[in-house]
Design a protein around this motif. Sequence first.
Motif, mmCIF file in Angstrom:
data_model
loop_
_atom_site.group_PDB
_atom_site.id
_atom_site.type_symbol
_atom_site.label_atom_id
_atom_site.label_comp_id
_atom_site.label_asym_id
_atom_site.label_seq_id
_atom_site.Cartn_x
_atom_site.Cartn_y
_atom_site.Cartn_z
ATOM 1 N N TYR A 80 20.095 18.686 53.457
ATOM 2 C CA TYR A 80 20.729 19.831 54.176
ATOM 3 C C TYR A 80 22.429 19.621 54.335
ATOM 4 O O TYR A 80 22.856 20.479 53.902
ATOM 5 C CB TYR A 80 19.939 19.689 55.362
ATOM 6 C CG TYR A 80 18.627 20.131 56.074
ATOM 7 C CD1 TYR A 80 17.457 21.190 54.843
ATOM 8 C CD2 TYR A 80 18.284 18.846 55.784
ATOM 9 C CE1 TYR A 80 16.612 21.339 55.040
ATOM 10 C CE2 TYR A 80 16.356 18.630 56.062
ATOM 11 C CZ TYR A 80 15.927 20.219 55.555
ATOM 12 O OH TYR A 80 14.332 20.050 55.335
ATOM 13 N N PHE A 107 10.725 22.869 63.961
ATOM 14 C CA PHE A 107 11.937 22.783 63.067
ATOM 15 C C PHE A 107 12.007 24.025 62.473
ATOM 16 O O PHE A 107 11.148 24.551 61.661
ATOM 17 C CB PHE A 107 11.558 22.048 61.867
ATOM 18 C CG PHE A 107 12.388 21.674 60.760
ATOM 19 C CD1 PHE A 107 14.493 22.120 61.406
ATOM 20 C CD2 PHE A 107 12.911 22.039 59.596
ATOM 21 C CE1 PHE A 107 15.260 22.076 60.307
ATOM 22 C CE2 PHE A 107 13.592 21.977 58.302
ATOM 23 C CZ PHE A 107 14.881 21.337 59.335
ATOM 24 N N ASN A 138 13.382 26.628 59.352
ATOM 25 C CA ASN A 138 14.491 26.721 58.210
ATOM 26 C C ASN A 138 14.247 28.170 57.459
ATOM 27 O O ASN A 138 12.888 28.546 57.160
ATOM 28 C CB ASN A 138 14.206 25.458 56.725
ATOM 29 C CG ASN A 138 14.807 25.448 56.320
ATOM 30 O OD1 ASN A 138 15.567 26.186 55.241
ATOM 31 N ND2 ASN A 138 14.120 24.053 55.246
ATOM 32 N N ASN A 139 15.016 28.597 57.229
ATOM 33 C CA ASN A 139 14.825 30.354 56.261
ATOM 34 C C ASN A 139 13.964 30.824 57.167
ATOM 35 O O ASN A 139 13.278 31.928 56.857
ATOM 36 C CB ASN A 139 15.166 30.044 55.436
ATOM 37 C CG ASN A 139 16.405 29.570 54.883
ATOM 38 O OD1 ASN A 139 17.546 29.182 55.438
ATOM 39 N ND2 ASN A 139 16.477 28.495 53.373
ATOM 40 N N LYS A 162 11.660 29.913 58.572
ATOM 41 C CA LYS A 162 9.820 29.718 58.965
ATOM 42 C C LYS A 162 10.057 28.418 59.581
ATOM 43 O O LYS A 162 10.680 27.154 60.135
ATOM 44 C CB LYS A 162 9.993 29.014 57.121
ATOM 45 C CG LYS A 162 8.536 28.205 56.952
ATOM 46 C CD LYS A 162 8.395 27.819 55.414
ATOM 47 C CE LYS A 162 6.845 27.319 55.632
ATOM 48 N NZ LYS A 162 6.638 26.452 54.879
ATOM 49 N N ARG A 163 9.005 28.884 60.594
ATOM 50 C CA ARG A 163 8.688 27.755 62.094
ATOM 51 C C ARG A 163 7.888 26.669 61.538
ATOM 52 O O ARG A 163 6.660 27.144 61.260
ATOM 53 C CB ARG A 163 8.892 28.571 63.139
ATOM 54 C CG ARG A 163 8.349 28.380 64.795
ATOM 55 C CD ARG A 163 7.871 28.603 65.713
ATOM 56 N NE ARG A 163 7.412 27.965 66.623
ATOM 57 C CZ ARG A 163 8.332 27.748 67.549
ATOM 58 N NH1 ARG A 163 9.382 28.427 67.575
ATOM 59 N NH2 ARG A 163 7.931 27.169 68.857
ATOM 60 N N ILE A 209 21.408 19.396 64.040
ATOM 61 C CA ILE A 209 20.638 20.580 63.405
ATOM 62 C C ILE A 209 20.677 21.678 63.757
ATOM 63 O O ILE A 209 20.405 21.896 64.713
ATOM 64 C CB ILE A 209 20.077 20.348 62.802
ATOM 65 C CG1 ILE A 209 20.033 19.618 60.974
ATOM 66 C CG2 ILE A 209 19.127 22.126 61.826
ATOM 67 C CD1 ILE A 209 18.928 18.682 60.668
ATOM 68 N N LEU A 236 18.567 27.642 60.356
ATOM 69 C CA LEU A 236 18.638 25.899 60.043
ATOM 70 C C LEU A 236 19.007 25.959 61.950
ATOM 71 O O LEU A 236 19.714 25.689 62.030
ATOM 72 C CB LEU A 236 18.987 25.242 59.083
ATOM 73 C CG LEU A 236 18.472 23.908 59.241
ATOM 74 C CD1 LEU A 236 17.312 24.111 58.391
ATOM 75 C CD2 LEU A 236 19.796 23.131 58.418
ATOM 76 N N ASP A 237 17.566 25.268 62.020
ATOM 77 C CA ASP A 237 17.411 24.919 63.861
ATOM 78 C C ASP A 237 16.323 23.800 63.981
ATOM 79 O O ASP A 237 15.048 23.871 63.296
ATOM 80 C CB ASP A 237 17.254 26.194 64.743
ATOM 81 C CG ASP A 237 17.681 25.575 65.660
ATOM 82 O OD1 ASP A 237 18.210 25.209 66.754
ATOM 83 O OD2 ASP A 237 17.244 26.623 66.825
ATOM 84 N N PHE A 238 16.837 23.056 65.473
ATOM 85 C CA PHE A 238 15.613 21.962 65.849
ATOM 86 C C PHE A 238 15.727 22.159 67.156
ATOM 87 O O PHE A 238 17.192 21.984 67.550
ATOM 88 C CB PHE A 238 16.552 20.526 64.801
ATOM 89 C CG PHE A 238 15.109 19.186 64.819
ATOM 90 C CD1 PHE A 238 14.324 19.197 64.361
ATOM 91 C CD2 PHE A 238 15.233 18.415 66.520
ATOM 92 C CE1 PHE A 238 13.609 17.850 64.555
ATOM 93 C CE2 PHE A 238 14.449 17.555 66.424
ATOM 94 C CZ PHE A 238 13.379 17.211 65.410
#
Length: 409
Positions: free
Chosen positions: A159, A262, A264-265, A267-268, A353, A359-361
């Motif tokens: 990423y 996580f 991403n765009n 999507k969990r 992130i 984008l997340d974590f």
Amino acid sequence: MTTARRCPGCDLPVMPQVARHGQSAYCPRCQTRLYRGSTVRFTGELAIACACLILFIPAHFFPLITIRLFGVMIPATLPSGTLTLASDFPAVALLILFCSSIAPFLVSTAVITAQLGLKFRKFGLFHRSLWILEHLKHWAMFDVFLVSLGVSCFKVQDYADIFVGPGLYSLVLLQLLMGILLARLSVNRYWEAWQPETDHKQTEFSLHCHSCHMTQGDHSHCVRCGESLYKRMPHSIQKTWAYLLAATVFIFPANLYPISIFLNNGKRVEDTIFSGVATLVKTDMVGIAIIIFVASIVVPVAKILGLGFILLTIQFKRKVNHLQRMKLYRFIQWIGKWSMMDLFVISIMVTLIDRDQLLDFTPGPGAIAFGVVVVLTMLAAESLDSRLIWDNYEQRTQQPTTRTGQHQA
């Protein structure tokens, strides 16, 4: 060394034997190191501890790594993950901060304060400093954190671009010095420098002080440090079983609930420890998957099963394989801290992130349960009195063995 003593590992009465410089004397029964045969010098430890404290500043305030994510430079310092987690997961954040910063800082500081207490004969300062060295050295986890940082870099390499920061060089050097310091440390040497055992004319050697490790007669309190004396640690089996059963209860939610989330765009993706390992295998990160699998699944389960086995053999008074059980117990003590790897990885990923909905974590509820398992299994290992393993072994006085030591004091 001119006095007989009892081995702190198995309580065997051992007769004196001189070990030459560069050698160490070991218990002939359980292989516990009794003392080192070299001149007592604390100046080296003092210099290393001071160097560690100096390196704490750049290691904590300079970036370890910096990533370029969507054109934005994101630095990661050692405490940044803890600060990010503090608002939503305070218990997990405190555990990570304690193992990555507080414990190693206290250990380095305790070396200095112990020598100050020794020089100026301040018993309270001296005693508290040695207690810190004795009990917190296993909680200093720079080595685990560095491996976790490497795992995190592999995870984010798809990423972002990764750049090494000056803090990483400081942290690597700090870990090297901390490793040398912990290898050199001997609480027994400090107590001998405070007051040698030979100052007390003993006619019997029935008890071993669990605080200052002095062998002495049947007294209610230690003649050197003043701590209460006991033949075995009080309620050791009960405490160990309590920690172990509690860890067994928490290991189920730790593995069944998501440990990380996580995004991403939009999507969990919620991953448990096992599903996270499976994802790493699917993305051709087999080496990282093996490391995480061993540290987060195999090690906690092995610690619980291993300690449970040792406790059962003690309670059923097994008369065989004493040395093998002792080696298993030492291995459990050593490997326990590596379970912290997954929590360190989470703290680093949370820092790196964080791009809102793009984008997340974040940690999942399983992270809390996993942190509880790590703490409980380490406390279980510390609460078990290893001498209980040898209680039904034939007692006899023996000569300690000597061999070339790996470290000189």
